[in-house]
Design a protein around this motif. Structure first.
Motif, PDB file in Angstrom:
ATOM      1  N   ILE A  13      -1.523  10.789  -1.592  1.00  0.00           N
ATOM      2  CA  ILE A  13      -2.270   9.530  -1.747  1.00  0.00           C
ATOM      3  C   ILE A  13      -2.862   9.600  -3.166  1.00  0.00           C
ATOM      4  N   LYS A  44      -1.666  12.790   8.041  1.00  0.00           N
ATOM      5  CA  LYS A  44      -2.034  11.866   6.952  1.00  0.00           C
ATOM      6  C   LYS A  44      -1.517  10.469   7.267  1.00  0.00           C
ATOM      7  N   THR A  82      -2.086   6.225   5.471  1.00  0.00           N
ATOM      8  CA  THR A  82      -2.895   5.295   4.685  1.00  0.00           C
ATOM      9  C   THR A  82      -3.085   3.983   5.450  1.00  0.00           C
ATOM     10  N   GLU A  97      -6.975   3.869  -2.857  1.00  0.00           N
ATOM     11  CA  GLU A  97      -6.328   3.982  -1.542  1.00  0.00           C
ATOM     12  C   GLU A  97      -6.788   5.256  -0.827  1.00  0.00           C
ATOM     13  N   CYS A  98      -6.912   6.323  -1.604  1.00  0.00           N
ATOM     14  CA  CYS A  98      -7.355   7.589  -1.001  1.00  0.00           C
ATOM     15  C   CYS A  98      -8.786   7.450  -0.492  1.00  0.00           C
ATOM     16  N   SER A 126      -8.808   5.343   2.646  1.00  0.00           N
ATOM     17  CA  SER A 126      -8.218   6.033   3.808  1.00  0.00           C
ATOM     18  C   SER A 126      -9.191   7.068   4.379  1.00  0.00           C
TER      19      SER A 126
END
Ligand code: NDP
Length: 283
Positions: free
Chosen positions: A22, A228, A230, A27-28, A31
């Protein structure tokens, strides 16, 4: 949240959230924020993922008390060695905006890992890390590290999923009381895992998704898993695995999927070792 107790008495959540691949900071951050809102308390990052700062921002934004969280990061190959490890650790803490870490792992079994381990033992004794461990250590490397050092790693984070179940490695780790943590629990979607008929049948039987069956199977084995995603819906889905149970027959059925082979790079291949040695990051 179910927990496992590490070999030094520290409690670790059995399910967490991983953030490899990511790279986009926003975005990271989003998330990890969604994961923390969904109830995850273990976050797994690494200096090499180049997203520790985003993880740090999400932690701050969540407003959760630090002691409720279990934050893992990892030392990259170029920082192996005593002095470099101390510096790399300080940089990771700064990027994460933390003043201690729950778990610090040697990311790969390459370079001066004995120097790194001495530095990590010191940081552990100073109270800056609650537990220290390794990642991608095959049984021989792991036992050598254990036999030639004072502190036994609390965790070994290795590729573990239905197609590579790590039964033999788990046995060695059990002997030395090293917790198995699965990376790639969903095999990163490889090998058509989400279309696998055996897993689909079990998912239908339990009215759950294939991902939930896999994560439940891992945690029922006592393996820590850090999927993981997203996508908010999948982040929530992957967390909802504690309201059903696989039977022994289900577990035995999943055991038949084991190919005993990695779906990724072999850490024993000289070309792979070379590749990692040359993998320099601006961190
Ligand atoms: P995973 O096995 O967690 O798989 C992630 C993939 O599965 C993504 O493509 C994601 O897509 C998809 N996915 C997630 N949940 C679902 C779902 N419910 N249904 C369908 N698809 C889904 O792979 P990772 O390699 O990311 O492993 C997990 C973590 O382990 C990493 O993030 C990292 O923290 C750690 N890791 C450590 C390594 C090491 O060397 N120590 C190596 C590799 C990983 P999408 O995001 O689009 O939802």
């Amino acid at each position: 949240m179910q927990i496992v107790i590490l070999n030094n008495g520290v409690e670790m959540p059995i399910l967490g959230f991983g953030v490899w691949q990511i790279p986009d900071a926003d975005e990271c951050e989003q998330s990890v924020y969604e994961a923390l809102k969904a109830g995850y308390r273990l976050i797994d990052t690494a200096a090499a993922y180049v997203n520790e700062e985003a993880v740090g921002r999400a932690i701050k934004r969540s407003g959760l008390p630090r002691e409720e969280l279990f934050i893992t990061t990892k030392l990259w190959v170029q920082d192996a060695g005593y002095e470099r490890t101390k510096k790399a650790f300080a940089k990771s803490l700064e990027r994460l905006q933390l003043d201690y870490l729950d778990l610090y792992l040697i990311h790969q079994p390459f370079g001066d890992i004995y120097g790194s381990w001495r530095a990590m033992e010191e940081l552990y004794r100073e109270g800056k890390i609650r537990a220290i461990g390794v990642s991608n250590f095959e049984p021989g490397r792991l036992v050598d590290l254990i036999l030639h050092n004072e502190i036994t790693p609390a965790v070994n984070q290795i590729e573990t999923h239905p197609f590579f179940q790590q039964v033999e490695c788990a046995q060695v780790m059990k002997e030395y009381n090293v917790q198995l943590e699965s990376w790639g629990p969903l095999a990163q979607g490889k090998n058509n895992i989400f279309q696998n008929e055996v897993l689909i049948t079990l998912a239908e039987k339990h009215h759950k998704s294939v991902a939930q069956v896999i994560l439940r199977w891992l945690t029922q084995r006592g393996v820590v898993a850090i999927p993981k995603s997203t996508h908010k819906d999948r982040i929530i889905e992957n967390f909802n695995i504690f309201d059903f149970e696989l039977t022994q027959e289900d577990m035995d059925t999943i055991a038949t999927l084991d190919t005993k082979k990695s779906l990724f790079l072999s850490k024993n291949d000289p070309e792979v070792v070379k590749q990692f040695a040359n993998w320099k990051l601006d961190i």
